[in-house]
Design an enzyme around this catalytic site. Structure first.
Site, PDB file in Angstrom:
ATOM      1  N   GLU A  10       5.815   3.811   1.730  1.00 28.21           N
ATOM      2  CA  GLU A  10       6.500   4.966   2.304  1.00 28.21           C
ATOM      3  C   GLU A  10       7.335   4.576   3.516  1.00 28.21           C
ATOM      4  O   GLU A  10       8.476   4.995   3.664  1.00 28.21           O
ATOM      5  CB  GLU A  10       5.483   6.048   2.681  1.00 28.21           C
ATOM      6  CG  GLU A  10       5.287   7.030   1.535  1.00 28.21           C
ATOM      7  CD  GLU A  10       3.993   7.821   1.640  1.00 28.21           C
ATOM      8  OE1 GLU A  10       3.416   7.884   2.735  1.00 28.21           O
ATOM      9  OE2 GLU A  10       3.572   8.355   0.593  1.00 28.21           O
TER      10      GLU A  10
ATOM     11  N   SER B 296       0.857  -1.182   0.000  1.00 29.27           N
ATOM     12  CA  SER B 296       0.000   0.000   0.000  1.00 29.27           C
ATOM     13  C   SER B 296       0.894   1.233   0.000  1.00 29.27           C
ATOM     14  O   SER B 296       2.105   1.147   0.187  1.00 29.27           O
ATOM     15  CB  SER B 296      -0.856   0.012   1.261  1.00 29.27           C
ATOM     16  OG  SER B 296      -0.004   0.136   2.383  1.00 29.27           O
ATOM     17  N   LYS B 297       0.250   2.359  -0.199  1.00 27.05           N
ATOM     18  CA  LYS B 297       0.987   3.613  -0.220  1.00 27.05           C
ATOM     19  C   LYS B 297       1.734   3.810   1.103  1.00 27.05           C
ATOM     20  O   LYS B 297       2.909   4.158   1.135  1.00 27.05           O
ATOM     21  CB  LYS B 297      -0.021   4.749  -0.421  1.00 27.05           C
ATOM     22  CG  LYS B 297       0.551   5.893  -1.199  1.00 27.05           C
ATOM     23  CD  LYS B 297      -0.511   6.922  -1.433  1.00 27.05           C
ATOM     24  CE  LYS B 297       0.212   8.243  -1.370  1.00 27.05           C
ATOM     25  NZ  LYS B 297      -0.072   9.232  -2.230  1.00 27.05           N
ATOM     26  N   ARG B 298       1.002   3.569   2.182  1.00 26.39           N
ATOM     27  CA  ARG B 298       1.588   3.803   3.498  1.00 26.39           C
ATOM     28  C   ARG B 298       2.766   2.863   3.754  1.00 26.39           C
ATOM     29  O   ARG B 298       3.815   3.266   4.223  1.00 26.39           O
ATOM     30  CB  ARG B 298       0.524   3.649   4.577  1.00 26.39           C
ATOM     31  CG  ARG B 298       0.950   4.409   5.821  1.00 26.39           C
ATOM     32  CD  ARG B 298      -0.013   4.325   6.986  1.00 26.39           C
ATOM     33  NE  ARG B 298      -1.396   4.565   6.670  1.00 26.39           N
ATOM     34  CZ  ARG B 298      -2.384   3.776   7.097  1.00 26.39           C
ATOM     35  NH1 ARG B 298      -2.093   2.701   7.810  1.00 26.39           N
ATOM     36  NH2 ARG B 298      -3.636   4.041   6.820  1.00 26.39           N
ATOM     37  N   LYS B 299       2.554   1.592   3.413  1.00 19.84           N
ATOM     38  CA  LYS B 299       3.614   0.599   3.612  1.00 19.84           C
ATOM     39  C   LYS B 299       4.852   0.960   2.810  1.00 19.84           C
ATOM     40  O   LYS B 299       5.968   0.899   3.310  1.00 19.84           O
ATOM     41  CB  LYS B 299       3.106  -0.766   3.145  1.00 19.84           C
ATOM     42  CG  LYS B 299       2.808  -1.646   4.315  1.00 19.84           C
ATOM     43  CD  LYS B 299       3.023  -3.083   4.045  1.00 19.84           C
ATOM     44  CE  LYS B 299       2.767  -3.794   5.360  1.00 19.84           C
ATOM     45  NZ  LYS B 299       1.954  -4.962   5.208  1.00 19.84           N
TER      46      LYS B 299
END
Ligand code: GLU
Length: 493
Positions: A265, A260-263
């Site tokens: 990052e 995911s985007k958060r992961k």
């Protein structure tokens, strides 16, 4: 078969690296079969529309070298290629389904639908649906008189169009990657096809466009697999042959789970294509890396440029299981592609990076020598400017970690070396000679090579690592090198 594939992103943000892989697989498949690669912008969700996202998609495809055959700004026989410009087509097809008795108008308000769900929950149905049973007690063109329906429409009442999803039917389709996939319709609501704002839902627009644009193969991410039964039902309702379906494996984070985007990052993985552009990655390295993220040609070869990938790519070698994004591997590809580029190819790009940093480049010859010296050491092109900064400017400070190697006797050794090389003429100031002088000093002091080499490197470059020092010193020149040794002796004593 006339192969036509499409990349159909929604312009809801910058193009994600997973989206870029989907585009790439479509592109490789199209080129492999001499087919057509279509870009279609799925912008029917106005609330999620992001200004500039479409341009970002187009720029990203161009940067990686994927040529669009048909699309917005490019044209083609099946346009327009932006869904927001195809509203009339969706209305026409939605009406066709209503006329055929496959869909209906529904006037229920959100409150009325919630009420129905609450009521059914109380009577023991854990997941109530607007389906073949409940539709019979709701406000729609199946339960209201034709007069009433017409009156409501003339009145401007809000309505949606819903598909009559059959009760308890098993939908089966063949997926090129996953094999036979089957779904039970009893878990489905009567799908909304047209929303109350007059826009189609993703499902209707997607199916109508894939059919009218004569798409032969739908190649998309696994996250769309659960939508496919709804699409198959729609193809059936229209009496159309569905395209061949192929759902690509998820891209996984190295620590497990979907990337995911958060992961991404938190794991230091750039997530948007524009970050790779801004981060000075090699586009051909990224392409090569992404191609192998869920596919392989079946031998142990790893390096292939776009042209070769087009030749090699087939869907039957795409894997089912998730593909782990290994950033180290990407850097390995990047390094390989940098080595592969000639000094002449790299020169204008390195020059641009140095210019941006405000460095002065003494001459073209000087620049190409710097590139030669660093060519085998950098893994990203911007490192020519960061690792090579000392070729263009006197170091202003010294790397702290490197300074640990500046020992008590360092100054004495550097001083002795400086005195020796000060006596060299301009012509004698060349790599082999500079190395000989170092040997003489360490022999005289009876110390190891590193004892002088390290402090010397720090004084000249400010760093503890870098290219071959002697040719670097030759290039920088006698006066400047001696100046730097003096500065270091003063500052570090
Ligand atoms: N608009 C969808 C997306 O954003 C397209 C999915 C599909 O390819 O059908 O990915």
């Amino acid at each position: 078969m006339n192969v036509r594939v499409r990349f159909a992103p929604s312009p809801t943000g910058f193009l994600h690296i997973g989206g870029l892989r989907t585009a790439l697989y479509n592109y490789l498949f199209a080129r492999h079969h001499g087919g057509t690669f279509v870009l279609r912008i799925e912008d029917t969700d106005q609330s999620r529309y992001v200004e500039g996202a479409e341009q970002d998609i187009i720029d990203s495809l161009e940067w990686t070298g994927m040529e669009i055959d048909e699309g917005p700004g490019k044209g083609g026989d099946f346009g327009p290629y932006r869904q927001s410009e195809r509203k009339a087509t969706y209305h026409e097809y939605a009406k066709q389904l209503v006329d055929q008795g496959q869909a209906y108008y529904a006037f229920d308000t959100v409150e009325e639908i919630n009420e129905m769900r609450e009521r059914l929950k109380k009577s023991g149905n854990p997941s109530p649906k607007y389906d073949s049973i409940t539709r019979q007690s709701m406000k729609n063109s199946l339960t209201l008189s034709q007069d009433e329906v017409e009156k409501r429409m003339a009145n401007g009442d809000e309505y949606v169009v819903r598909l009559k999803v059959p009760r308890k039917e098993t939908v089966r389709f063949e997926d090129e990657i996953r094999g036979t996939v089957s779904f039970d319709t009893s878990g489905l609501d009567d799908q909304v096809l047209l929303k109350s704002d007059g826009m189609p839902t993703y499902h209707l627009a997607n199916v109508v466009d894939d059919h009218t644009m004569k798409i032969s193969h739908v190649i998309r991410g696994e996250e769309w697999l659960s939508s496919t039964p709804k699409h198959i039902l729609l193809y059936k309702a229209f009496g159309w042959e569905p395209p061949v379906m192929a759902h690509l494996p998820l891209i996984m984070s190295p620590s497990g789970g979907k990337l995911s985007k958060r992961k991404a990052e938190s794991e230091g993985i750039p997530v948007n294509t524009k970050d790779y552009i801004a981060g000075n990655y090699e586009p051909d390295a990224l392409v090569n890396f992404l191609a192998y993220l869920g596919w392989s040609p079946g031998d142990d070869s790893e390096i292939h440029d776009m042209e070769e990938l087009c030749e090699l790519f087939t869907l039957d070698r795409v894997s089912k299981g998730g593909a782990v994004f290994n950033h180290k591997k990407l850097m390995w590809y990047n390094e390989n592609y940098i080595r592969d580029h000639t000094v002449e190819e790299l020169e204008p790009r390195v020059k641009e990076l140095l210019d941006a940093e405000g460095y002065e480049i003494p001459s073209e010859e000087y620049l190409s020598k710097v590139i030669e010296l660093l060519h085998e050491r950098v893994s990203k092109i911007d490192e020519f400017a960061s690792m090579g900064d000392f070729f263009f400017a006197t170091p202003e400070s010294y790397n702290e970690k490197a300074l640990k190697k500046w020992k008590t006797n360092s100054a004495e050794l550097v001083q002795a070396y400086k005195e020796k090389i000060s006596e060299l003429s301009g012509e004698e100031f060349e790599a082999a000679m500079l190395k000989d002088q170092l040997k003489e000093v360490i022999d005289a002091y009876d110390v190891g090579f590193g004892k002088l080499m390290m402090p010397l490197r720090i004084a000249v470059s400010g760093q503890g690592f870098g290219p071959d020092l002697f040719p670097a010193m030759e290039l920088i020149g006698k006066e400047e090198v001696i100046g730097r040794l003096n500065t270091a002796l003063e500052k570090l004593g």
